[in-house]
Design a protein around this motif. Structure first.
Motif: not given
Length: 321
Positions: A111-112, A118-120, A204-208
């Protein structure tokens, strides 16, 4: 000296009339309780009552005969003494812990990775990945377990065919994954990780994406590598979210039943028999309902401890924000 009539009119104009009645605090104090009453009744019926009945059955010799005759006897803590001296119970507990650790580590790690990916991605690909994750997450675990079982079936399983085409593990066409201890555990592990990754990755994406970009720019200007940036900045900001996700994953994976039962039914040779499977077999296969209830009570107590840890960390993370 001002006229009393004038003073009263002035007070009414500014909203400070001496004749205004004070608010009825009693009604305001009872209002939240009245609003919570329907939800409280539902929680009591579906949660509290079954737990009370479970505890009561755990101190009886309730069995198959009791289902038809209604006759049973109170045996006190004999059921608990029996399960605590049963080696199968302790082996089931050990398997549950090993399964839980493996599934939590795998799902959180994958998941991490997906969240970082997804951020890239660009906007279009990020939306595509998000939709795919939501679709995988929304699939019922019973349906996904059955499909997963078909993928690993000997003779026509897609996974067996793909592994055979790779020519790495030899001919895997007729391999029955559910009949092999290591392969059945691997198949179950992969299924549960696949089901858990969407929630973990999206959370984690929403938090990142909430991490201030100034920290990344400053670290890169100082010559930090991408791994150093991720370890020193991203993981620091994700620590509260990671902690809560990990605790939730432990609670969920500890209770896994459907996937294991539908794929291997706890076999072969009880190598995938966790506490959930052991409880089910004791209560509904061996019809020792009292013993099964005692195992469930012990499992519930363990989950209560995990839930207490979760709530404690949830409160702490809220105070740190």
């Amino acid at each position: 000296m001002a006229d009393p009539v004038v003073r009263e009119e002035h007070a009414a104009a500014v909203g400070d009339s001496p004749r205004r009645r004070p608010p009825r605090r009693g009604r305001r104090q009872w209002a939240p309780l009245w609003l919570l009453t329907p939800a409280g009744l539902v929680m009591g019926v579906v949660t509290v009552v079954p737990i009370v009945l479970l505890v009561l059955i755990s101190v009886t010799d309730y069995d198959q005969r009791s289902l038809f005759t209604g006759a049973f006897a109170f045996v006190g803590f004999e059921q608990y003494a029996a399960i605590f001296t049963d080696s199968d119970f302790w082996w089931s507990l050990v398997r549950t812990i090993v399964f839980t650790v493996a599934m939590v580590v795998g799902s959180v790690a994958v998941g991490m990775g997906v969240a970082q990916l997804m951020t890239r991605l660009g906007t279009v690909m990020r939306y595509v990945v998000t939709v795919v994750l939501i679709c995988a997450w929304a699939m019922p675990n019973v349906a996904s377990s059955l499909v997963w079982n078909w993928l690993f079936q000997p003779g026509y399983g897609v996974v067996n065919w793909l592994l055979t085409q790779l020519r790495v593990f030899g001919d895997m066409t007729d391999v029955a994954w559910s009949q092999h201890p290591l392969l059945s555990a691997t198949s179950i592990w992969a299924l549960i990780v696949w089901q858990a990754v969407p929630f973990i990755a999206l959370t984690l994406y929403a938090a990142q994406v909430q991490v201030p970009q100034e920290y990344y720019e400053a670290a890169r200007l100082d010559g930090a590598s991408e791994w150093t940036v991720y370890r020193s900045i991203t993981l620091v900001f994700l620590r509260p979210t990671l902690l809560l996700i990990t605790i939730l994953s432990i609670i969920w994976d500890y209770n896994v039943f459907n996937q294991i039962w539908l794929i291997s039914q706890g076999g072969p040779d009880a190598t995938t028999t966790t506490l959930g499977i052991f409880t089910y077999k004791t209560a509904f296969v061996g019809f020792d309902l009292g013993g099964g209830a005692a195992i469930s009570v012990v499992t519930t107590l363990i989950l209560l401890v995990l839930t207490a840890v979760y709530i404690r960390n949830l409160v702490r993370s809220g105070e740190d924000l």
